[in-house]
Design an enzyme around this catalytic site. Structure first.
Site, PDB file in Angstrom:
ATOM      1  N   SER A  13       0.804  -1.166  -0.008  1.00 40.36           N
ATOM      2  CA  SER A  13      -0.053   0.149  -0.061  1.00 40.36           C
ATOM      3  C   SER A  13       0.834   1.410   0.027  1.00 40.36           C
ATOM      4  O   SER A  13       1.671   1.621   1.128  1.00 40.36           O
ATOM      5  CB  SER A  13      -1.022   0.079   1.431  1.00 40.36           C
ATOM      6  OG  SER A  13      -1.421   1.300   1.343  1.00 40.36           O
ATOM      7  N   HIS A  38      -1.471  -1.358  -4.146  1.00 36.69           N
ATOM      8  CA  HIS A  38      -2.694  -0.863  -3.364  1.00 36.69           C
ATOM      9  C   HIS A  38      -2.716   0.587  -3.198  1.00 36.69           C
ATOM     10  O   HIS A  38      -1.893   1.120  -2.710  1.00 36.69           O
ATOM     11  CB  HIS A  38      -2.710  -1.656  -1.903  1.00 36.69           C
ATOM     12  CG  HIS A  38      -4.099  -1.466  -1.184  1.00 36.69           C
ATOM     13  ND1 HIS A  38      -4.953  -2.193  -1.323  1.00 36.69           N
ATOM     14  CD2 HIS A  38      -4.258  -0.617  -0.357  1.00 36.69           C
ATOM     15  CE1 HIS A  38      -6.100  -1.859  -0.608  1.00 36.69           C
ATOM     16  NE2 HIS A  38      -5.668  -0.977   0.200  1.00 36.69           N
ATOM     17  N   ASP A  40      -4.667   3.728  -1.565  1.00 40.90           N
ATOM     18  CA  ASP A  40      -5.928   3.884  -0.547  1.00 40.90           C
ATOM     19  C   ASP A  40      -6.478   5.466  -0.856  1.00 40.90           C
ATOM     20  O   ASP A  40      -5.710   6.528  -0.863  1.00 40.90           O
ATOM     21  CB  ASP A  40      -5.397   3.979   0.769  1.00 40.90           C
ATOM     22  CG  ASP A  40      -5.120   2.590   1.306  1.00 40.90           C
ATOM     23  OD1 ASP A  40      -6.123   1.758   0.954  1.00 40.90           O
ATOM     24  OD2 ASP A  40      -3.877   2.383   1.749  1.00 40.90           O
ATOM     25  N   MET A  42      -8.992   8.249   0.259  1.00 42.29           N
ATOM     26  CA  MET A  42      -9.850   8.935   1.384  1.00 42.29           C
ATOM     27  C   MET A  42     -10.104  10.251   1.084  1.00 42.29           C
ATOM     28  O   MET A  42      -9.515  11.217   0.458  1.00 42.29           O
ATOM     29  CB  MET A  42      -8.694   8.913   2.482  1.00 42.29           C
ATOM     30  CG  MET A  42      -8.246   7.398   2.700  1.00 42.29           C
ATOM     31  SD  MET A  42      -7.268   7.357   4.425  1.00 42.29           S
ATOM     32  CE  MET A  42      -6.533   5.842   4.227  1.00 42.29           C
ATOM     33  N   HIS A  71      -8.511   1.126  -3.433  1.00 41.40           N
ATOM     34  CA  HIS A  71      -9.455   0.969  -2.296  1.00 41.40           C
ATOM     35  C   HIS A  71     -10.110   2.377  -2.022  1.00 41.40           C
ATOM     36  O   HIS A  71      -9.457   3.254  -1.447  1.00 41.40           O
ATOM     37  CB  HIS A  71      -8.707   0.487  -1.093  1.00 41.40           C
ATOM     38  CG  HIS A  71      -9.281   0.501   0.233  1.00 41.40           C
ATOM     39  ND1 HIS A  71      -8.433   0.059   1.307  1.00 41.40           N
ATOM     40  CD2 HIS A  71     -10.684   0.269   0.508  1.00 41.40           C
ATOM     41  CE1 HIS A  71      -9.451   0.035   2.271  1.00 41.40           C
ATOM     42  NE2 HIS A  71     -10.581   0.013   1.679  1.00 41.40           N
ATOM     43  N   MET A  73     -12.115   4.690   0.082  1.00 33.54           N
ATOM     44  CA  MET A  73     -12.903   4.864   1.374  1.00 33.54           C
ATOM     45  C   MET A  73     -13.375   6.277   1.262  1.00 33.54           C
ATOM     46  O   MET A  73     -12.849   7.480   1.879  1.00 33.54           O
ATOM     47  CB  MET A  73     -11.369   4.729   2.407  1.00 33.54           C
ATOM     48  CG  MET A  73     -11.156   3.373   2.846  1.00 33.54           C
ATOM     49  SD  MET A  73      -9.432   3.327   3.444  1.00 33.54           S
ATOM     50  CE  MET A  73      -8.401   3.421   1.781  1.00 33.54           C
ATOM     51  N   MET A 142     -11.085  -5.722   6.338  1.00 29.96           N
ATOM     52  CA  MET A 142     -10.345  -4.619   7.122  1.00 29.96           C
ATOM     53  C   MET A 142     -10.019  -5.097   8.366  1.00 29.96           C
ATOM     54  O   MET A 142     -11.015  -5.568   9.035  1.00 29.96           O
ATOM     55  CB  MET A 142     -11.247  -3.362   7.159  1.00 29.96           C
ATOM     56  CG  MET A 142     -11.494  -2.639   5.837  1.00 29.96           C
ATOM     57  SD  MET A 142      -9.962  -2.169   4.764  1.00 29.96           S
ATOM     58  CE  MET A 142      -9.013  -1.189   5.788  1.00 29.96           C
ATOM     59  N   ASP A 180      -6.546  -6.320   4.595  1.00 26.10           N
ATOM     60  CA  ASP A 180      -5.937  -4.848   4.706  1.00 26.10           C
ATOM     61  C   ASP A 180      -5.850  -4.507   6.012  1.00 26.10           C
ATOM     62  O   ASP A 180      -6.879  -3.954   6.853  1.00 26.10           O
ATOM     63  CB  ASP A 180      -6.879  -3.988   3.767  1.00 26.10           C
ATOM     64  CG  ASP A 180      -6.217  -2.719   3.609  1.00 26.10           C
ATOM     65  OD1 ASP A 180      -4.994  -2.558   4.004  1.00 26.10           O
ATOM     66  OD2 ASP A 180      -6.903  -1.900   2.831  1.00 26.10           O
TER      67      ASP A 180
HETATM   68  C1  DX5 Z   1      -6.074   1.466   5.994  1.00 22.07           C
HETATM   69  C2  DX5 Z   1      -5.708   1.432   4.560  1.00 22.07           C
HETATM   70  C3  DX5 Z   1      -4.478   0.403   4.508  1.00 22.07           C
HETATM   71  C4  DX5 Z   1      -3.333   0.744   5.187  1.00 22.07           C
HETATM   72  C5  DX5 Z   1      -2.500  -0.464   5.159  1.00 22.07           C
HETATM   73  O1  DX5 Z   1      -7.021   2.865   5.883  1.00 22.07           O
HETATM   74  O2  DX5 Z   1      -6.899   1.237   3.762  1.00 22.07           O
HETATM   75  O3  DX5 Z   1      -4.307  -0.077   3.036  1.00 22.07           O
HETATM   76  O4  DX5 Z   1      -2.519   1.493   4.430  1.00 22.07           O
HETATM   77  O5  DX5 Z   1      -1.377   0.074   5.746  1.00 22.07           O
HETATM   78  P1  DX5 Z   1      -0.627  -0.811   7.096  1.00 22.07           P
HETATM   79  O6  DX5 Z   1      -0.222  -1.976   6.402  1.00 22.07           O
HETATM   80  O7  DX5 Z   1       0.412   0.338   7.500  1.00 22.07           O
HETATM   81  O8  DX5 Z   1      -1.648  -0.825   8.110  1.00 22.07           O
HETATM   82 ZN    ZN Z   2      -6.361   0.087   1.997  1.00 23.97          ZN
END
Ligand code: DX5
Ligand code: ZN
Length: 226
Positions: A13, A38, A40, A42, A71, A73, A142, A180
């Site tokens: 990620s 990956h 993320d 947000m 992903h 969010m 998650m 994740d």
């Molecule tokens: C959390 C994210 C994850 C996160 C994983 O909101 O969706 O993908 O970045 O990172 P680590 O491995 O540091 O928990």
């Molecule tokens: Zn993620």
């Protein structure tokens, strides 16, 4: 035969990557055997943090051959299915806790040629996807509350991973089981043994001095699942 267990995939990620040299960071993990990147996304509403949008995905799509595992969010995933597709997302996962008609969104994601996933927060019951499971390419459990990298794996999620594996086995679905949050070198094998097909690993890889070496180490450990 359905669901024959193979070596789990590793998706670093980039949430914990150094964005000032993102291309170099992605190449390091790609050259070290990462299976997907990956990403993320947000929005500051669905989770208390803001990260990146389609523009960064578009740039990434030009510098890597790996699938971009995006992903979302965000509060309004429906609005962003097409923009992320156009930006080059290959896999698109939305949260079951976000508003909207998930069955329709999953159908739309697949029509556009992407793999479609549903993510579930730690406190969300697997029954939320009972009637959706056969439509899914990815079920993402998650194992931290989403919003930040570097959090600690929530122990009860180990049982939930095993339950999700069972749910997939007893369905008509061939969905990949992604996990994740909070996965490190120390617990990745346990997560895989619980049933994960796809291991997302952020801070463990990108906070390391050598993200490539961490990626190789994770891949090596996961080989022992066979
Ligand atoms: C959390 C994210 C994850 C996160 C994983 O909101 O969706 O993908 O970045 O990172 P680590 O491995 O540091 O928990
Ligand atoms: Zn993620």
């Amino acid at each position: 035969m359905k669901n024959v267990k193979s070596v789990p995939l590793v998706a670093p990620s980039i949430l914990s990557a150094n964005f000032a040299c993102l291309e170099r960071q992605v190449r390091l993990v790609e050259d070290s055997g990462a299976d997907a990147i990956h990403v993320d996304v947000m929005d500051g509403y669905f989770v208390p943090n803001i990260t990146i949008g389609p523009l960064v995905v578009q740039s990434l799509s030009k510098i890597t051959r790996l699938p971009l595992d995006v992903h979302l969010m965000i509060q309004q995933p429906e609005r962003f299915i097409v923009p992320f597709h156009q930006a080059g997302a290959n896999w698109l996962t939305i949260h079951i806790e976000s508003p909207g008609h998930h069955q329709m969104m999953i159908k739309r994601i697949k029509e556009l040629g992407m793999k479609a996933g549903i993510a579930l927060n730690p406190a969300t019951s697997l029954t939320m996807i009972e009637w959706l499971i056969n439509d899914l390419d990815i079920v993402m459990i998650m194992s931290v509350n989403p919003g930040f990298g570097g959090q600690t794996f929530i122990p009860v999620c180990m049982k939930k991973i095993a339950d999700a594996r069972n749910m997939i086995l007893h369905s008509d679905s061939d969905a990949l089981l992604a996990v994740d949050g909070g996965i490190k070198i120390d617990n990745c094998l346990e997560v895989a043994k619980a049933g994960a097909d796809l291991i997302v690993m952020g801070s463990e890889i990108f906070n390391a001095d050598d993200p490539g070496q961490k990626t190789r180490q994770a891949k090596e450990i996961l080989k022992s699942i066979k």
